[in-house]
Design a protein around this motif. Sequence first.
Motif, PDB file in Angstrom:
ATOM      1  N   PRO A 140       0.636 -72.365 -61.994  1.00 31.86           N
ATOM      2  CA  PRO A 140       1.324 -73.471 -61.333  1.00 31.86           C
ATOM      3  C   PRO A 140       0.308 -74.360 -60.623  1.00 31.86           C
ATOM      4  O   PRO A 140      -0.791 -73.913 -60.287  1.00 31.86           O
ATOM      5  N   ALA A 142       6.461 -72.858 -60.226  1.00 33.14           N
ATOM      6  CA  ALA A 142       7.418 -71.784 -60.472  1.00 33.14           C
ATOM      7  C   ALA A 142       7.331 -70.924 -59.217  1.00 33.14           C
ATOM      8  O   ALA A 142       6.490 -70.037 -59.125  1.00 33.14           O
ATOM      9  N   ALA A 186      11.934 -73.291 -61.613  1.00 39.18           N
ATOM     10  CA  ALA A 186      10.729 -74.071 -61.867  1.00 39.18           C
ATOM     11  C   ALA A 186      11.041 -75.538 -61.622  1.00 39.18           C
ATOM     12  O   ALA A 186      12.203 -75.962 -61.687  1.00 39.18           O
TER      13      ALA A 186
END
Length: 170
Positions: A145, A81, A53
Amino acid sequence: EDEDTQVGFGAGGLDLLAQEILPDVEPELLQEMEVRFLAGAAVTDEGQAVSEAVIIPVPPDRLPAPLPEDVNPGLVVSIQAPGASGFDRPVPFTFPNVDGYAPGSAVEINSFDHDAGRWTVVATATVSADGRRIESDPGQGLLWPGWHFPAPVRSGASTFEDRGLYVFDE
């Protein structure tokens, strides 16, 4: 897969912030940025846990869509990620309070929703007692994300039924 992972700005991100994006903000404040990926929350579409990440500061002119007219956040970040399209559980976070919101203030976290093609409020947060951090409220967090920023609570929100979130009418 089996333990929570905390991610913050690396040296390159801190340098970019300090030199180009937020040169007037004390560098120690920027180190408050943190996302806590809960064990197994970031998975691929095939159900595999993601093992990396990153948090990247993003200049406002590099965003996927214009910001809502009534906000001008001091900090926008891309939280990635790689391989994960979403998080199975909300991912708790801490943003540095670069906009100087008062201690105890309620704040909303906006994320760019790729499916809807707009900014969506995904979580609530509160400014810490010392005023340095914006911390996700219990049970709240990031849902996918992408690009995210804190903003003061605004009126005109309506319930986004599919996710139980709030989204602003346009």
